[in-house]
Enzyme design. Structure first.
Site, PDB file in Angstrom:
ATOM      1  N   ASP A   1     -34.468 -48.510  44.379  1.00  0.00           N
ATOM      2  CA  ASP A   1     -33.686 -47.920  43.155  1.00  0.00           C
ATOM      3  C   ASP A   1     -34.510 -48.815  42.028  1.00  0.00           C
ATOM      4  O   ASP A   1     -34.833 -49.597  42.104  1.00  0.00           O
ATOM      5  CB  ASP A   1     -32.028 -48.309  43.505  1.00  0.00           C
ATOM      6  CG  ASP A   1     -31.389 -47.306  44.470  1.00  0.00           C
ATOM      7  OD1 ASP A   1     -32.306 -46.101  44.994  1.00  0.00           O
ATOM      8  OD2 ASP A   1     -30.798 -47.740  44.428  1.00  0.00           O
TER       9      ASP A   1
HETATM   10  N1  URA Z   1     -29.862 -49.024  49.606  1.00  0.00           N
HETATM   11  C1  URA Z   1     -30.131 -49.004  47.997  1.00  0.00           C
HETATM   12  O1  URA Z   1     -28.920 -47.568  47.766  1.00  0.00           O
HETATM   13  N2  URA Z   1     -30.849 -48.481  46.980  1.00  0.00           N
HETATM   14  C2  URA Z   1     -32.040 -49.249  47.397  1.00  0.00           C
HETATM   15  O2  URA Z   1     -32.947 -49.508  46.379  1.00  0.00           O
HETATM   16  C3  URA Z   1     -32.404 -49.657  48.770  1.00  0.00           C
HETATM   17  C4  URA Z   1     -31.782 -49.299  49.525  1.00  0.00           C
END
Ligand code: URA
Length: 240
Positions: free
Chosen positions: A104
């Protein structure tokens, strides 16, 4: 390989742009001007230069990036000016690098960047269940019971509950979590089922590769030969 393909793969511009460079007589192969974009070169032996600058060639490149928060982990989107993770790899030779999986925008930590499509495919295959470990900070207390429930697999609104995972509680509000899938916002949604918000998420390992603690946020290095070997062999014992 065709000369224009070589120039495009090494990031010297689009096929059209590099053809213009070649036609303009700016490109030399082994010291001789070559004006035919379709001319065949041996990318491993011939020396190609543009205006005197010799162009390095690599078939496959592998980097480890400590992704900073705020950068998106897509490959370059030519239409937008948004900075993405491949822009951070300043010394890249090739123009076709991409991240192996996504983090993310507000997640940091280990991201492998390569142009090895076969490796990426194997690392991301849902069948392989590659371990991914994250250091996680939460906005509230994670009880042992809540951690147990998440570890057993939870309903996060998808077709199927999450696969069992592992949580190692470090303090009231921090833990390591190791998941074997890669669903959208997976960890955030897992903790949400216990009313907890993830306030910090950092990936520290993926399969056999761990984030080099020497790398500051935004820094990267080439994977070592040993790390590349580990990646190539990580699923050899796996019958899937
Ligand atoms: N899980 C999440 O919620 N975000 C990420 O970036 C990776 C795994």
């Amino acid at each position: 390989m065709r000369l224009d393909k070589f120039l495009a793969e090494t990031g010297r511009g689009t096929r059209t742009a590099v053809k213009k460079l070649v036609n303009a007589g700016k490109v030399k192969v082994n010291g001789e001007v070559v004006k035919d974009p379709a001319a065949k070169i041996d990318e491993n032996k011939d020396e190609v230069s543009i205006d005197g600058e010799v162009i390095a060639y690599a078939d496959l490149e592998y980097y480890m990036l400590n992704k900073p928060k705020g950068v998106i982990s897509a490959s370059r989107d030519k239409k937008s000016n948004t900075v993405c993770v491949t822009d951070l790899i300043k010394e890249k030779i090739r123009s076709d690098l991409f991240p192996v999986g996504r983090l993310d925008k507000d997640t940091e930590g280990l991201l492998i960047i390569t142009n090895d499509g076969d490796l990426a495919h194997r690392m991301l295959s849902p069948k392989k269940h590659v371990d991914k470990t994250y250091f996680t900070e939460l906005d509230g207390t994670l009880s042992k019971e809540a951690a147990e429930r998440i570890m057993n697999g939870v309903d996060i609104g998808d077709e199927k509950p999450t696969l069992p995972c592992n949580i190692n509680i470090l303090s009231d509000r921090t833990c390591f979590i190791t998941i074997h899938e890669g669903r959208y916002h997976e960890i955030k949604r897992m903790f949400q089922t216990e009313g907890l918000r993830v306030t910090g998420l950092k990936r520290i390992s993926m399969g056999p590769i761990s984030l080099d603690p020497e790398l500051q946020s935004g820094e990267y290095r080439c994977l070592s030969e040993a790390e590349i070997e580990l990646l190539k062999n990580f699923d050899k014992a796996d019958k899937n």
